[in-house]
Design a protein around this motif. Structure first.
Motif, short mmCIF file in Angstrom:
data_model
loop_
_atom_site.label_atom_id
_atom_site.label_comp_id
_atom_site.label_asym_id
_atom_site.label_seq_id
_atom_site.Cartn_x
_atom_site.Cartn_y
_atom_site.Cartn_z
N UNK A 188 0.84 -1.21 0.00
CA UNK A 188 0.00 0.00 0.00
C UNK A 188 0.87 1.26 0.00
N UNK A 189 1.95 1.24 0.78
CA UNK A 189 2.84 2.39 0.82
C UNK A 189 3.51 2.61 -0.53
N UNK A 190 3.97 1.52 -1.15
CA UNK A 190 4.60 1.63 -2.46
C UNK A 190 3.61 2.16 -3.50
N UNK A 191 2.38 1.65 -3.48
CA UNK A 191 1.37 2.11 -4.43
C UNK A 191 1.09 3.59 -4.25
N UNK A 192 1.09 4.04 -3.00
CA UNK A 192 0.86 5.47 -2.74
C UNK A 192 2.05 6.30 -3.19
N UNK A 193 3.27 5.85 -2.91
CA UNK A 193 4.47 6.59 -3.29
C UNK A 193 4.58 6.76 -4.81
N UNK A 207 2.06 6.63 -6.98
CA UNK A 207 0.88 7.25 -7.58
C UNK A 207 0.08 6.28 -8.44
N UNK A 208 0.01 5.03 -8.03
CA UNK A 208 -0.65 3.99 -8.81
C UNK A 208 -2.13 4.29 -9.05
N UNK A 209 -2.79 4.92 -8.10
CA UNK A 209 -4.22 5.22 -8.23
C UNK A 209 -4.52 6.16 -9.39
N UNK A 210 -3.54 6.91 -9.84
CA UNK A 210 -3.75 7.86 -10.94
C UNK A 210 -3.68 7.20 -12.31
N UNK A 211 -3.30 5.93 -12.36
CA UNK A 211 -3.13 5.24 -13.64
C UNK A 211 -4.34 4.37 -13.98
N UNK A 212 -4.47 4.00 -15.23
CA UNK A 212 -5.58 3.19 -15.73
C UNK A 212 -5.64 1.85 -15.01
N UNK A 213 -6.83 1.50 -14.49
CA UNK A 213 -7.01 0.27 -13.70
C UNK A 213 -6.66 -1.00 -14.46
N UNK A 214 -7.06 -1.09 -15.74
CA UNK A 214 -6.79 -2.29 -16.53
C UNK A 214 -5.29 -2.45 -16.76
N UNK A 246 -2.91 -1.21 -14.92
CA UNK A 246 -2.31 -1.53 -13.63
C UNK A 246 -2.50 -3.01 -13.31
N UNK A 247 -3.67 -3.53 -13.57
CA UNK A 247 -3.95 -4.94 -13.30
C UNK A 247 -3.03 -5.85 -14.13
N UNK A 248 -2.90 -5.53 -15.42
CA UNK A 248 -2.01 -6.32 -16.28
C UNK A 248 -0.57 -6.26 -15.78
N UNK A 249 -0.14 -5.06 -15.42
CA UNK A 249 1.23 -4.89 -14.94
C UNK A 249 1.46 -5.64 -13.63
N UNK A 250 0.46 -5.62 -12.74
CA UNK A 250 0.60 -6.36 -11.47
C UNK A 250 0.74 -7.85 -11.73
#
Length: 193
Positions: free
Chosen positions: A37-42, A44-51, A53-57
């Motif tokens: 969660x801290x890494x995602x916040x640092x 700025x993952x929430x600002x990127x396209x959900x699909x 981000x999901x593929x990249x994860x």
């Protein structure tokens, strides 16, 4: 007697590997502690396209396996050549072409002082195909681990293809991922000491 020699050899190899990794600038797991969660916040993952981000994860799991494989090959090379040749193994066992390429990458990274570098050991700057070339150039030292250099080359070639897809933001198929998994298991079964 053979059993105690094997134990000594294994312990000595482990010690040399640990020493080489520390000299190479290994980051201890406790040196970088952050939860997801801290890494995602640092970042700025929430600002990127959900699909996307999901593929990249999903691919991050594959990247983790590829990175671990690549670094395990570096460890195998370092520990094997350090044990058999000594501290000057890089100069004595690695071709000038590979040494020069690694040195060039290191020098380029040193110019960017504000960014973390790969490490202090030249093998950290050696690309996957050249890791195989180092093994090839020193085949006698690796014959206990690698029974057939062509077998190893086919693994490295497939890993390199998959690595390039992921490193350039692509997504592998499940078939490609399963193939990598099979190759990693085969490699580990063959090379584990």
């Amino acid at each position: 007697m053979s059993s105690s020699n094997d134990l000594y050899s294994g312990l000595f190899r482990a010690f040399l590997t640990e020493e080489a990794l520390d000299r190479a600038g290994r980051v201890k797991s406790s040196a970088f502690e952050a939860d997801l969660a801290e890494l995602e916040q640092l970042i700025g993952l929430a600002a990127l396209d959900d699909v996307l981000v999901s593929n990249a994860k999903n691919m991050s799991v594959v990247y983790t396996a590829i990175a671990a494989f690549e670094n395990s090959v570096r460890e195998l090379i370092t520990s094997t050549l350090l044990e058999n040749v000594g501290a000057a193994w890089w100069e004595d066992c690695v071709s000038k072409k590979i040494r020069d390429a690694a040195d060039s990458r290191r020098k380029e990274e040193e110019k960017v002082k504000w960014h973390t570098q790969r490490g202090s050991d030249p093998i950290q700057y050696t690309m996957l195909p050249n890791l195989l070339n180092i093994i090839r150039q020193n085949g006698d030292y690796f014959e206990d681990f690698i029974h057939d250099i062509d077998w190893a080359a086919s693994i490295f070639d497939t890993v390199e293809k998959s690595r390039n897809v992921i490193m350039h933001s692509g997504t592998l198929s499940k078939r490609d991922i399963a193939r990598l998994g099979s190759l990693f298991r085969d490699w580990n079964t063959q090379v584990a000491t």
